[in-house]
Design a protein around this motif. Structure first.
Motif, PDB file in Angstrom:
ATOM      1  N   LEU A 262      57.574   7.572 159.054  1.00  0.00           N
ATOM      2  CA  LEU A 262      58.951   6.899 157.563  1.00  0.00           C
ATOM      3  C   LEU A 262      60.297   6.351 158.427  1.00  0.00           C
ATOM      4  O   LEU A 262      60.597   5.806 158.086  1.00  0.00           O
ATOM      5  CB  LEU A 262      59.628   8.045 156.829  1.00  0.00           C
ATOM      6  CG  LEU A 262      58.445   8.996 156.178  1.00  0.00           C
ATOM      7  CD1 LEU A 262      59.002   9.819 155.549  1.00  0.00           C
ATOM      8  CD2 LEU A 262      58.140   7.676 154.706  1.00  0.00           C
ATOM      9  N   MET A 263      60.821   7.069 160.042  1.00  0.00           N
ATOM     10  CA  MET A 263      61.644   6.446 160.896  1.00  0.00           C
ATOM     11  C   MET A 263      61.044   5.692 161.284  1.00  0.00           C
ATOM     12  O   MET A 263      61.926   4.060 161.825  1.00  0.00           O
ATOM     13  CB  MET A 263      61.902   7.424 162.043  1.00  0.00           C
ATOM     14  CG  MET A 263      62.683   9.001 161.471  1.00  0.00           C
ATOM     15  SD  MET A 263      62.947   9.135 162.938  1.00  0.00           S
ATOM     16  CE  MET A 263      61.935  10.224 163.502  1.00  0.00           C
TER      17      MET A 263
ATOM     18  N   GLY B  81      62.050   2.598 158.704  1.00  0.00           N
ATOM     19  CA  GLY B  81      63.372   2.260 158.303  1.00  0.00           C
ATOM     20  C   GLY B  81      64.788   3.458 158.312  1.00  0.00           C
ATOM     21  O   GLY B  81      65.593   3.527 157.838  1.00  0.00           O
ATOM     22  N   LEU B  82      64.259   4.595 157.823  1.00  0.00           N
ATOM     23  CA  LEU B  82      64.715   5.784 157.423  1.00  0.00           C
ATOM     24  C   LEU B  82      65.713   6.032 158.735  1.00  0.00           C
ATOM     25  O   LEU B  82      64.818   6.300 159.622  1.00  0.00           O
ATOM     26  CB  LEU B  82      63.516   6.785 156.716  1.00  0.00           C
ATOM     27  CG  LEU B  82      63.761   6.016 155.207  1.00  0.00           C
ATOM     28  CD1 LEU B  82      62.661   7.555 154.908  1.00  0.00           C
ATOM     29  CD2 LEU B  82      64.883   5.649 154.609  1.00  0.00           C
ATOM     30  N   THR B  83      66.700   7.056 158.526  1.00  0.00           N
ATOM     31  CA  THR B  83      66.952   7.817 159.749  1.00  0.00           C
ATOM     32  C   THR B  83      66.038   9.335 159.924  1.00  0.00           C
ATOM     33  O   THR B  83      65.455   9.625 159.068  1.00  0.00           O
ATOM     34  CB  THR B  83      68.735   8.715 159.798  1.00  0.00           C
ATOM     35  OG1 THR B  83      68.385   8.899 158.021  1.00  0.00           O
ATOM     36  CG2 THR B  83      69.551   6.648 159.149  1.00  0.00           C
TER      37      THR B  83
ATOM     38  N   GLU C 221      66.598  11.508 156.992  1.00  0.00           N
ATOM     39  CA  GLU C 221      66.135  11.117 155.486  1.00  0.00           C
ATOM     40  C   GLU C 221      64.554  11.231 155.881  1.00  0.00           C
ATOM     41  O   GLU C 221      63.671  11.365 154.712  1.00  0.00           O
ATOM     42  CB  GLU C 221      66.654   9.869 155.315  1.00  0.00           C
ATOM     43  CG  GLU C 221      68.213   9.746 154.912  1.00  0.00           C
ATOM     44  CD  GLU C 221      68.620   8.113 154.718  1.00  0.00           C
ATOM     45  OE1 GLU C 221      68.029   7.187 155.073  1.00  0.00           O
ATOM     46  OE2 GLU C 221      69.299   7.836 154.059  1.00  0.00           O
ATOM     47  N   ALA C 222      64.412  10.726 156.486  1.00  0.00           N
ATOM     48  CA  ALA C 222      62.468  11.156 156.982  1.00  0.00           C
ATOM     49  C   ALA C 222      62.431  12.058 157.335  1.00  0.00           C
ATOM     50  O   ALA C 222      61.073  12.305 156.541  1.00  0.00           O
ATOM     51  CB  ALA C 222      62.609  10.309 158.358  1.00  0.00           C
TER      52      ALA C 222
ATOM     53  N   LYS D 136      63.710  14.995 154.775  1.00  0.00           N
ATOM     54  CA  LYS D 136      63.714  15.569 153.961  1.00  0.00           C
ATOM     55  C   LYS D 136      62.520  14.728 153.267  1.00  0.00           C
ATOM     56  O   LYS D 136      61.879  15.281 152.507  1.00  0.00           O
ATOM     57  CB  LYS D 136      65.334  14.674 153.424  1.00  0.00           C
ATOM     58  CG  LYS D 136      66.123  15.583 153.734  1.00  0.00           C
ATOM     59  CD  LYS D 136      67.574  15.242 153.460  1.00  0.00           C
ATOM     60  CE  LYS D 136      68.599  15.781 153.360  1.00  0.00           C
ATOM     61  NZ  LYS D 136      70.273  15.903 153.104  1.00  0.00           N
ATOM     62  N   ALA D 137      62.219  12.965 153.492  1.00  0.00           N
ATOM     63  CA  ALA D 137      60.988  12.894 152.767  1.00  0.00           C
ATOM     64  C   ALA D 137      59.746  12.870 153.270  1.00  0.00           C
ATOM     65  O   ALA D 137      58.213  13.619 152.087  1.00  0.00           O
ATOM     66  CB  ALA D 137      61.033  11.502 152.612  1.00  0.00           C
TER      67      ALA D 137
END
Length: 109
Positions: free
Chosen positions: A17-18, A21-23, A26-27, A29-30
């Protein structure tokens, strides 16, 4: 979170997920919510599979019991057999039917 396989899967998913493009927060948590959904889905499918197996075995037992009752002729019948009329003995009195009494009021009023 003490399961090493779960931690490895979460780290792998967070890294993927990182890269998308996620931080990092956020990655993480997702990844946690995605893994939670997957764990719930697998638990629910396992429960359904166990329930299906139990009900299948119960249905087979009931089917075999039904065949057994049909073959042996035991058990309750759906239609009750008619009773043969009793023969009257000489000692039994013959029932007397009571006729209705006419009313005292005149008819036609």
């Amino acid at each position: 979170m003490t399961n090493p396989a779960l931690n490895a899967k979460m780290s792998e998913l967070a890294g993927h997920l990182m890269a998308g493009g996620l931080t990092a927060s956020e990655a993480k948590k997702a990844a946690a919510s995605t893994l939670l959904v997957e764990v719930k889905k697998s638990a629910l499918l396992g429960a359904y599979q166990n329930l299906f197996t139990i009900l299948l075995v119960l249905g087979i037992v009931m089917l075999l019991a039904s065949f057994g009752k049909a073959l042996t002729g035991k058990g309750r019948s759906l239609v009750q057999k008619e009773q043969a009329p009793k023969a009257q003995s000489a000692q039994d009195p013959v029932p007397v039917l009571a006729l209705p009494q006419p009313s005292a009021e005149p008819v036609g009023r």
